[in-house]
Design an enzyme around this catalytic site. Sequence first.
Site, PDB file in Angstrom:
ATOM      1  N   TYR A 109      -9.614  -5.534  -9.241  1.00 47.54           N
ATOM      2  CA  TYR A 109     -10.798  -4.988  -9.914  1.00 47.54           C
ATOM      3  C   TYR A 109     -10.885  -5.389 -11.383  1.00 47.54           C
ATOM      4  O   TYR A 109     -11.967  -5.571 -11.923  1.00 47.54           O
ATOM      5  CB  TYR A 109     -10.829  -3.465  -9.798  1.00 47.54           C
ATOM      6  CG  TYR A 109     -11.261  -2.980  -8.442  1.00 47.54           C
ATOM      7  CD1 TYR A 109     -12.542  -3.292  -7.974  1.00 47.54           C
ATOM      8  CD2 TYR A 109     -10.429  -2.243  -7.620  1.00 47.54           C
ATOM      9  CE1 TYR A 109     -12.958  -2.872  -6.724  1.00 47.54           C
ATOM     10  CE2 TYR A 109     -10.837  -1.817  -6.368  1.00 47.54           C
ATOM     11  CZ  TYR A 109     -12.106  -2.128  -5.921  1.00 47.54           C
ATOM     12  OH  TYR A 109     -12.520  -1.718  -4.709  1.00 47.54           O
ATOM     13  N   GLU A 202      16.230   3.948   6.345  1.00 52.35           N
ATOM     14  CA  GLU A 202      14.903   3.410   6.624  1.00 52.35           C
ATOM     15  C   GLU A 202      13.826   4.486   6.591  1.00 52.35           C
ATOM     16  O   GLU A 202      12.661   4.186   6.381  1.00 52.35           O
ATOM     17  CB  GLU A 202      14.933   2.710   7.998  1.00 52.35           C
ATOM     18  CG  GLU A 202      13.642   2.001   8.368  1.00 52.35           C
ATOM     19  CD  GLU A 202      13.638   1.508   9.815  1.00 52.35           C
ATOM     20  OE1 GLU A 202      14.715   1.302  10.382  1.00 52.35           O
ATOM     21  OE2 GLU A 202      12.541   1.325  10.356  1.00 52.35           O
ATOM     22  N   ASP A 254      16.823   1.998  12.010  1.00 50.39           N
ATOM     23  CA  ASP A 254      16.654   2.264  13.436  1.00 50.39           C
ATOM     24  C   ASP A 254      17.420   1.201  14.225  1.00 50.39           C
ATOM     25  O   ASP A 254      17.632   0.089  13.732  1.00 50.39           O
ATOM     26  CB  ASP A 254      15.174   2.183  13.829  1.00 50.39           C
ATOM     27  CG  ASP A 254      14.434   3.488  13.521  1.00 50.39           C
ATOM     28  OD1 ASP A 254      15.116   4.525  13.348  1.00 50.39           O
ATOM     29  OD2 ASP A 254      13.186   3.443  13.439  1.00 50.39           O
TER      30      ASP A 254
END
Lengths: 368, 488
Positions: A109, A202, A254
């Site tokens: 912007y 995580e 995981d």
Amino acid sequence: MKLKGKQHSRSLASSRKEDVQKLLKELGQSIYRKMNEGVFPDVVIPRRSVRNMVYDEVLKQYVLGESSVTRSSQNIKHIRPFTHLVWLAFFVDKLLENGKTSTLRDVYYSAQAYNVEFKDQPESDDIITDLEARFSRPRENFSIYPEERSAIFGDVTIEYTVPGYEGKKLNLASHPDGYLIGPSLSTAELVETSAEMVIAVEKGGLFTRFVEEKVHDKYKAIIIDTAGQPPRSTRFMLKRLNRELGLPVYILTDGDVYGEHIAMVIVSGSANAAHLRDLTVPSGKWIGVWGSDIVRYKLPSIPLTDHDFKRLHELKKDPRYRKGIWRKELDVFLKIKRKSELEAFAKYGLTAIVDKYLPEKLEAAKSL
Amino acid sequence: MGVLPEVFVRITPMDPDKGRPDPKPYILKVQDNGPGVDPKYVPQAFGRVFFGSKFKLKQARGMFGMGGTMSILYGQITTNRPVKVVSATGEGKAYKFEMRIDIRNNTPVIMSKETIPAEGVTGTSIELALQGDFFRASSKIQEYFKQTAVVTPYANIVLIDALGRQFFYERATNAMPAPPKVTKPHPYGTDVEALRRLLQDAKEDTLSKFMCKNFHRLGDNITRRFLEFAGLKEELNPKSLTNRQIVSLVDALHRYDGFLKPDASCLSPLGKEILEAGIKKELQPEFVATSIRPPSAYSGFPFVVEVSVAYGGKVLPSGITLYRFANRIPLLYDEGSDISWKVVGQDIDWKHYNVRPEAPVGIITHVCSTKIPYKTVGKEYLADRPELERELKNAVRDALRRLKIYLSRKGSIAMVQRKMGIYEKYFPLIARFVTDLADEKELPNYQGLLRKKGEVVEKEKVEVVPSVVKKKEKVSEAERQTTFEEFG
């Protein structure tokens, strides 16, 4: 552990700023000179295409090769990105000068105020990456930060360098939800710590559990929530904790190929950032959840999807996955064709992961 | 050098009550500044259908001279009013006639005749009353005048319509097309009736002399060979031919392939300058290209095709607009059935000429002939004669090739402007940013770079054009080939 590497960290924030401003000024001067001499200025940038990425065995990360692209102001197709790059350099210089930060979206912007509109945000993001590649500096050095989502908790005292907070100190164990790893934390000096390790997890849920279960006390650890694939400021923070404070970094993800790759990115960087150094923790250790943990701890698991298999085969081609635990566990995933999440340990009670799994894995990490 | 035409036309409702709905009677007045009509011919010329002779061939607006008298007749039938004719032949006075047509006997009935002073003027004025639906015809009337003005830019035309609106089509050039020369009929275009009339008036005593004298481009040698082919004796008295012989002679005239093609002196094409003057005046395009085809012939009738392509400007609407003319008469109806429409709509690959479908393009086709191949008695559209289609197609293509070059030049100028616009936008910005970055006070001299860039871009532009021209010439060569064969 006190004041370790303090001398080094003291100068970091300000030297980082000076370093970038010097580069920007040199770029500006060279273009200015060429224009005055009637020579069309250009900018040479390392080529970021996949074909120009090579794995560096010494650095243990992907780096860009010899190939480069030249953005020339003479070429009608280059003049726009060339102008954008020059504008960005100008804009970054102003940010640094005024001690302001911005986000990728801000940059997109902000350009409109200078009559150099980007057609969309990917275009402006791309120019930012160009500037990173041109100077081999991450955008955080340009005061351009991602939206923060990752957090840190533990006994480490920092000293702010951002305007209005200069000299102010904070202990990062003061608030149980942890602290966002944002611009002010990224530029803060690391003053002192009693911690002996860093554990990156995580997921935010596990981060909270670790705080509740006082992992920071039990293991003298600084806990970091990477919130999935860690943003660069988080990787940079991990690197600083590792290098400046000499803390070993352990990574818990995981139990699937994506988790394994999160750990890999922390250790050896991402292909997207092949143009950058200083974002890796080569000594970092992935301690789980491994494929073999799923078998060993009889964790609840679900079958791998087609998507998982595809990713698995992609990673097998990556030279970083050719040996050690990385290769071994990829093969286990391929063999058992199943995956698990960190939360699967809840099968053995909510604290099992801290009481039982974590010490075993930290022990196992010693042999990695 | 003929007289530059001044034409005045006025349509006035006969009934002063404006509210009366159409159709209703109107008074039509038409006046010109021509040489006038000799008063002794006025009754015959305007009071009798089929006056005059048109079997001498030359390009003319009509075929049989019926248009004027049919209008008068129509007016008389619908309003029962006489026609007023004023003719000034330049002797200081004018003759004013009021007359009717005796329909049963096809003769004029003069109701009054007077002489009025008319110093220093010539011309003819006709005023007649006729039933009409002006409300519905109005737009077509305007269109007719506007298009007429396109092909007669050497005329001043004033139209005052039934609503009192005045339209002035102003003269844009003093050049006039050379008038057509009268020509003898070509054997291929002769029918039994025409031959019978020629034979009736024959003054020659042998058939061979008659043929030489009365037909277009027939010399002794060709005549001899032809009569041999036709199986008729050269010495035969033309007046002695039997009906059967006349029919077989016409048949032979059509079958014999040894005649020369008709020449085009009997035609009066407008030529590039006049046609373009008219187009520029009425259509105000930004570009116009004209292609005048060499004379050609169908069935013994010579014809010339002239085509202009007009592009852009404020008048032409988006898309392709076809303006058809035959012997300088605008054809306003049945466009879809016309051969020009087929050529423009089917034969031309517009993409090849880089003309976008929405581009404002006008195609002006003008066919001149001693006999326009109208398909119907309405004379609104031209039949698809292969000779005519070929000439139209070649002319349209030729003009379009020039439009293509113009468009590519224009495109390349626009390209230069666009490119320079980009540099002119970005260089000052670069200069500003680096001045700040380098901690300098004055802007660097980027103007020099812009000048350099301008020269390079200009060069790139020049390079574009020759390749297009080259391609054009190659195609023209092929087109020339076909024309050559046709006349071989």
